[in-house]
Design an enzyme around this catalytic site. Sequence first.
Site, mmCIF file in Angstrom:
data_model
loop_
_atom_site.group_PDB
_atom_site.id
_atom_site.type_symbol
_atom_site.label_atom_id
_atom_site.label_comp_id
_atom_site.label_asym_id
_atom_site.label_seq_id
_atom_site.Cartn_x
_atom_site.Cartn_y
_atom_site.Cartn_z
ATOM 1 N N GLY A 160 17.454 -12.263 32.161
ATOM 2 C CA GLY A 160 16.614 -13.407 32.670
ATOM 3 C C GLY A 160 17.528 -14.617 33.319
ATOM 4 O O GLY A 160 18.512 -14.934 33.002
ATOM 5 N N GLY B 232 22.307 -13.140 28.885
ATOM 6 C CA GLY B 232 21.848 -13.357 27.407
ATOM 7 C C GLY B 232 22.324 -12.585 26.356
ATOM 8 O O GLY B 232 23.027 -11.539 26.760
ATOM 9 N N GLY C 22 21.115 -9.645 25.029
ATOM 10 C CA GLY C 22 21.011 -8.247 25.629
ATOM 11 C C GLY C 22 22.036 -7.775 26.349
ATOM 12 O O GLY C 22 22.866 -6.719 26.369
ATOM 13 N N SER C 23 22.198 -8.727 27.583
ATOM 14 C CA SER C 23 23.254 -8.365 28.470
ATOM 15 C C SER C 23 24.648 -8.246 27.829
ATOM 16 O O SER C 23 25.394 -7.506 28.241
ATOM 17 C CB SER C 23 23.163 -9.299 29.886
ATOM 18 O OG SER C 23 21.789 -9.641 30.065
ATOM 19 N N ILE D 143 17.737 -19.387 28.885
ATOM 20 C CA ILE D 143 16.988 -20.815 28.580
ATOM 21 C C ILE D 143 16.824 -20.784 27.061
ATOM 22 O O ILE D 143 16.360 -21.892 26.593
ATOM 23 C CB ILE D 143 15.946 -20.999 29.429
ATOM 24 C CG1 ILE D 143 14.923 -19.848 28.945
ATOM 25 C CG2 ILE D 143 16.256 -20.822 30.859
ATOM 26 C CD1 ILE D 143 13.286 -20.075 29.570
ATOM 27 N N ASP D 144 16.910 -19.663 26.409
ATOM 28 C CA ASP D 144 16.504 -19.712 24.985
ATOM 29 C C ASP D 144 17.372 -20.495 23.929
ATOM 30 O O ASP D 144 16.951 -20.680 22.939
ATOM 31 C CB ASP D 144 16.326 -18.104 24.475
ATOM 32 C CG ASP D 144 15.420 -17.237 25.502
ATOM 33 O OD1 ASP D 144 14.648 -18.030 26.152
ATOM 34 O OD2 ASP D 144 15.492 -16.175 25.447
ATOM 35 N N VAL E 101 7.940 -20.953 35.123
ATOM 36 C CA VAL E 101 8.085 -22.239 35.697
ATOM 37 C C VAL E 101 9.347 -22.921 34.890
ATOM 38 O O VAL E 101 10.160 -23.789 35.493
ATOM 39 C CB VAL E 101 6.889 -23.019 35.377
ATOM 40 C CG1 VAL E 101 7.288 -24.839 35.415
ATOM 41 C CG2 VAL E 101 5.873 -22.831 36.269
ATOM 42 N N GLN E 102 9.559 -22.661 33.704
ATOM 43 C CA GLN E 102 10.658 -23.076 32.690
ATOM 44 C C GLN E 102 11.842 -22.647 33.352
ATOM 45 O O GLN E 102 13.050 -23.399 33.072
ATOM 46 C CB GLN E 102 10.141 -22.525 31.427
ATOM 47 C CG GLN E 102 9.000 -23.136 30.863
ATOM 48 C CD GLN E 102 8.488 -22.494 29.532
ATOM 49 O OE1 GLN E 102 8.976 -22.950 28.257
ATOM 50 N NE2 GLN E 102 7.925 -21.404 29.502
HETATM 51 O O1 F6P Z 1 15.413 -14.527 27.751
HETATM 52 C C1 F6P Z 1 14.975 -15.574 28.850
HETATM 53 C C2 F6P Z 1 13.353 -15.412 28.751
HETATM 54 O O2 F6P Z 1 12.957 -16.460 29.808
HETATM 55 C C3 F6P Z 1 12.437 -15.546 27.393
HETATM 56 O O3 F6P Z 1 12.546 -16.925 27.056
HETATM 57 C C4 F6P Z 1 11.331 -14.830 27.892
HETATM 58 O O4 F6P Z 1 10.871 -14.344 26.652
HETATM 59 C C5 F6P Z 1 11.856 -13.662 28.664
HETATM 60 O O5 F6P Z 1 13.214 -14.080 29.105
HETATM 61 C C6 F6P Z 1 10.754 -13.494 29.770
HETATM 62 O O6 F6P Z 1 11.352 -12.389 30.348
HETATM 63 P P1 F6P Z 1 10.900 -11.719 31.810
HETATM 64 O O7 F6P Z 1 11.525 -12.604 33.116
HETATM 65 O O8 F6P Z 1 11.344 -10.563 31.945
HETATM 66 O O9 F6P Z 1 9.300 -11.767 32.016
#
Ligand code: F6P
Length: 360
Positions: A38, A131, A133-134, A178-179, A312-313
């Site tokens: 993300g 993040g 996973g990456s 962002i997490d 949006v976040q």
């Molecule tokens: O890991 C960042 C994040 O924005 C999480 O907060 C959210 O669960 C996920 O990615 C959303 O992923 P995508 O953009 O693939 O819908």
Amino acid sequence: MANDALSSTSADPADAAGTSPASSTAEPVRVGVLTSGGDAQGMNAAVRAVVRTALRMGAQPYAVMEGWSGAVAGGDGIRKLEWDSVGSILHRGGTIIGTARSAEFRERAGQLAACRNLLEHDIDRLVVIGGDGSLTGTNEFRKNWPSLVAELVERGDITEQTAAAHPVLMVTGLVGSIDNDLVGADMTIGADSALHRILEAIDDISSTAASHQRTFIVEVMGRHCGYLALMAAVAGGCDYVLVPELPPAEGWEEDMCRKLAKGREAGRRESMVIVAEGATDRAGNPITADDVKRVLAERLGEEARVTILGHVQRGGKPSAYDRWMSTLLGCTAAREVVLATAESEPVIIAERQNRIKRLP
Ligand code: F6P
């Protein structure tokens, strides 16, 4: 903010990068930079700092476009970068070099292609910004690298000489998410900006909620981490918060309704409940914004409204913090990877206790 790795007083952290052995060799060291998973506000600042620090150290930076997909695809997916390639991006949200969650890269065939395409450019040093996973996927690739190189020789895709020149992959990671979910780091790239975005929304929702004397339930991102939800609830003066790290005890519905009702009795015109997207009860069952809405309707007879903030976040400009912090992190990461040797352990560069730290 002090930085253990930088000591110059120049406003350009690249000035403090030091000289690399790269500058004394005929062929500059080549460094790839990629953003994966993300996107997060501040990734551009990190990319800019990596590129300019690498150049300042006499190394040649390359962008691996669209996350690991660019390495798997090769061709235009790997591009040489110059000083001006990263001009005017410090203030921009997202990532100009693109990002993706590459399914192909998880397979051996994808990793073989990525290895071959990187070696086509003599790249065996990478700064990966992504993040959980990456970075986990990157580490798998790093561990597989020697066997991938051997297989490419066997297949006749690369020469013995190329293989001998690039026996290991040297990787430095930056946590872009962002997490704020990296254990050991105070803040990950993008978390501060996302929190600002959430607070703007909470402030905006408050005025309409107060006008109607309504309760709003706001769902925020964070995957399995409740940082954004908890901090937004505290900073936004909210009434109740549900986070994955602290699943509520049985009877939480009663507790929540009692607290909201108390607020109303005290004259509070609006109520706000924040639900982290990963919130669960103690049995591991998800607690969603709609669950909370149902509870409020059944127990308080209130018609609450749900707002799911969603992407949006992750959008918009990075905060000041996400610009300067990501710059310091990117600068340190570039320095780390340019100076790495085959024996260096892979590290993540992160902020910890107000210092820039190397984490294993
Ligand atoms: O890991 C960042 C994040 O924005 C999480 O907060 C959210 O669960 C996920 O990615 C959303 O992923 P995508 O953009 O693939 O819908």
